[in-house]
Design a protein around this motif. Structure first.
Motif, PDB file in Angstrom:
ATOM      1  N   THR A 137       5.349   2.257   5.399  1.00 36.05           N
ATOM      2  CA  THR A 137       4.653   2.413   6.678  1.00 36.05           C
ATOM      3  C   THR A 137       3.138   2.308   6.503  1.00 36.05           C
ATOM      4  OG1 THR A 137       4.761   4.829   6.404  1.00 36.05           O
ATOM      5  CG2 THR A 137       6.489   3.786   7.719  1.00 36.05           C
ATOM      6  N   LEU A 138       2.600   2.774   5.366  1.00 40.72           N
ATOM      7  CA  LEU A 138       1.166   2.638   5.111  1.00 40.72           C
ATOM      8  C   LEU A 138       0.764   1.175   5.006  1.00 40.72           C
ATOM      9  CD1 LEU A 138      -1.658   3.658   4.384  1.00 40.72           C
ATOM     10  CD2 LEU A 138      -0.901   3.846   2.016  1.00 40.72           C
ATOM     11  N   ASN A 139       1.519   0.406   4.244  1.00 42.74           N
ATOM     12  CA  ASN A 139       1.191  -1.014   4.093  1.00 42.74           C
ATOM     13  C   ASN A 139       1.239  -1.744   5.436  1.00 42.74           C
ATOM     14  OD1 ASN A 139       0.849  -0.726   1.348  1.00 42.74           O
ATOM     15  ND2 ASN A 139       2.948  -1.307   0.841  1.00 42.74           N
ATOM     16  N   ARG A 140       2.219  -1.385   6.270  1.00 40.21           N
ATOM     17  CA  ARG A 140       2.309  -2.023   7.584  1.00 40.21           C
ATOM     18  C   ARG A 140       1.102  -1.645   8.448  1.00 40.21           C
ATOM     19  NH1 ARG A 140       6.597   0.367   9.759  1.00 40.21           N
ATOM     20  NH2 ARG A 140       8.076  -1.013   8.719  1.00 40.21           N
ATOM     21  N   ALA A 141       0.720  -0.374   8.427  1.00 36.56           N
ATOM     22  CA  ALA A 141      -0.413   0.075   9.236  1.00 36.56           C
ATOM     23  C   ALA A 141      -1.715  -0.584   8.783  1.00 36.56           C
ATOM     24  CB  ALA A 141      -0.532   1.596   9.164  1.00 36.56           C
ATOM     25  N   MET A 142      -1.901  -0.732   7.477  1.00 37.38           N
ATOM     26  CA  MET A 142      -3.113  -1.382   6.973  1.00 37.38           C
ATOM     27  C   MET A 142      -3.171  -2.852   7.375  1.00 37.38           C
ATOM     28  SD  MET A 142      -3.550   0.215   3.147  1.00 37.38           S
ATOM     29  CE  MET A 142      -4.869  -0.969   2.818  1.00 37.38           C
TER      30      MET A 142
ATOM     31  N   TYR B 231       3.255   5.897  10.170  1.00 33.85           N
ATOM     32  CA  TYR B 231       2.834   6.318   8.834  1.00 33.85           C
ATOM     33  C   TYR B 231       2.577   7.825   8.807  1.00 33.85           C
ATOM     34  CZ  TYR B 231      -0.476   7.291   5.052  1.00 33.85           C
ATOM     35  OH  TYR B 231      -1.138   7.845   3.984  1.00 33.85           O
ATOM     36  N   LYS B 232       1.888   8.337   9.839  1.00 35.87           N
ATOM     37  CA  LYS B 232       1.604   9.764   9.904  1.00 35.87           C
ATOM     38  C   LYS B 232       2.887  10.584   9.964  1.00 35.87           C
ATOM     39  CE  LYS B 232      -1.014  13.170  12.582  1.00 35.87           C
ATOM     40  NZ  LYS B 232      -1.901  13.387  13.754  1.00 35.87           N
ATOM     41  N   ALA B 233       3.854  10.102  10.736  1.00 37.64           N
ATOM     42  CA  ALA B 233       5.122  10.818  10.862  1.00 37.64           C
ATOM     43  C   ALA B 233       5.896  10.793   9.545  1.00 37.64           C
ATOM     44  CB  ALA B 233       5.963  10.200  11.979  1.00 37.64           C
ATOM     45  N   ALA B 234       5.904   9.626   8.862  1.00 39.45           N
ATOM     46  CA  ALA B 234       6.605   9.516   7.576  1.00 39.45           C
ATOM     47  C   ALA B 234       5.968  10.430   6.533  1.00 39.45           C
ATOM     48  CB  ALA B 234       6.596   8.066   7.100  1.00 39.45           C
ATOM     49  N   LYS B 235       4.630  10.488   6.528  1.00 40.29           N
ATOM     50  CA  LYS B 235       3.945  11.349   5.570  1.00 40.29           C
ATOM     51  C   LYS B 235       4.219  12.818   5.865  1.00 40.29           C
ATOM     52  CE  LYS B 235      -0.625  11.580   5.478  1.00 40.29           C
ATOM     53  NZ  LYS B 235      -2.047  11.272   5.191  1.00 40.29           N
TER      54      LYS B 235
END
Length: 340
Positions: free
Chosen positions: A290-295, A306-310
């Motif tokens: 999710t981080l890579n997708r958000a970036m 990403y925030k929810a997954a973290k």
């Protein structure tokens, strides 16, 4: 004595942003490394103590720590320092400047991993701020080289992607650094991991005998066989014969012991991770994805994912930490010196 051999120390530079989850990520990486050093800024702190790591060398002040690696085969001593540069203070921090001056004066090499909180085109930014210009001017008064390459951001949030985490090194040791890169692994901190290798010479541990592992039956059987070859002491006619038999007896005992207790080489064993499991591994991969997708997209919905997954990953780590005792208190100690 064993001769030194060429080897690689893996180095990870990480700003943990005072996060328990980021600390767990770092700990997982450290537990499977046999020769590694972590340069940490902003560790996870609770109740006034650093948490989640078993040891951390403390040098000089709150925002700086260092270790020293002796490299006689390379005729150098290498100091590795982790430095945080507070935004409220003009760079470089006093203690960093003092450390750099000391290394230059004593002819020691130095590697510095730092969260500079500074922007400048020298390390890949499009613009600069006042902190960046001040730090830029300082670096040109030293023998430090910037190891950063490329323009991959080291600090990533929903609204900003910047390069503020720097790796600096003196001239000679800079030539020993390879593979510098910003890791794509999810650090679970706003700061991304920086990884590189340091080529060094490591003194191999020679094989040793452990007396506790002696096979007593083998020792007794071997020695009895050898002693059967001794002559009758009543037939000795002079001191020379006595000396020969004493030497034979002594050597027989040594040979029997060495047979019953052979040398064993040092064996590297994988790090133990009883607190890690399949669920944590699955959630870790989801955070990275999710981080890579958000970036890549910079879309608000992807940053929310990403925030929810973290958050889910963090809750899972807290549960395992409580159940399995994954978190431990750090004991601070003076500068460590390690001999290569």
């Amino acid at each position: 004595m064993a001769s030194p051999s060429s080897s690689t120390i893996k180095i990870l530079q990480a700003n943990l942003h005072h996060s328990q989850t980021a600390t767990a990520q770092l700990r997982k990486w450290l537990e499977v490394q046999h020769t590694a050093i972590a340069l940490i800024q902003e560790p996870w702190v609770r109740a006034g103590q650093i948490r989640g790591l078993s040891n951390l060398g403390d040098f000089c002040c709150r925002d700086q720590s260092a270790i020293s690696i002796q490299q006689p085969a390379l005729n150098m001593e290498i100091t590795l320092a982790s430095v945080y540069m507070p935004e409220a203070e003009e760079p470089p921090p006093y203690d960093l400047a003092r450390l750099v001056n000391h290394c230059e004066r004593e002819g020691k090499e130095v590697i510095i991993g730092t969260d500079s909180n500074a922007h400048h085109p020298l390390w890949g930014m499009d613009t600069h701020n006042d902190r960046g210009k001040t730090l830029f001017d300082y670096l040109f008064t030293t023998n430090l080289s910037l190891i950063n390459t490329g323009s991959e951001p080291t600090f990533v949030t929903r609204r900003s992607q910047t390069i503020i985490d720097l790796t600096l090194a003196s001239e000679s040791v800079a030539e020993l650094i390879t593979g510098w890169h910003v890791s794509k692994e999810a650090s679970c901190s706003d700061h991304r991991w920086i990884r590189f290798d340091l080529q060094v010479c490591i003194q191999e541990t020679p094989p040793k005998r452990n007396p506790r592992n002696t096979d007593r039956a083998t020792y007794t059987r071997t020695l009895s066989t050898k002693l059967a070859q001794l002559g009758d002491p009543t037939n000795y006619v002079d001191t020379e014969q006595i000396d020969e038999q004493v030497s034979y007896l002594t050597q027989s005992m040594i040979d029997s012991y060495q047979t019953a207790c052979p040398e064993t080489a040092y064996q590297k064993t994988p790090g133990k991770q009883p607190w890690w499991g399949a669920e944590l591994e699955r959630r870790r991969k989801q955070v990275r994805k999710t981080l890579n997708r958000a970036m890549n997209t910079c879309a608000d919905e992807d940053w929310d994912d990403y925030k929810a997954a973290k958050s889910r990953y963090k809750k899972c780590i807290r549960f395992r930490s409580t159940r399995d005792g994954a978190s431990s208190v750090v004991t601070s100690s003076p500068v460590n010196k390690q001999t290569g």
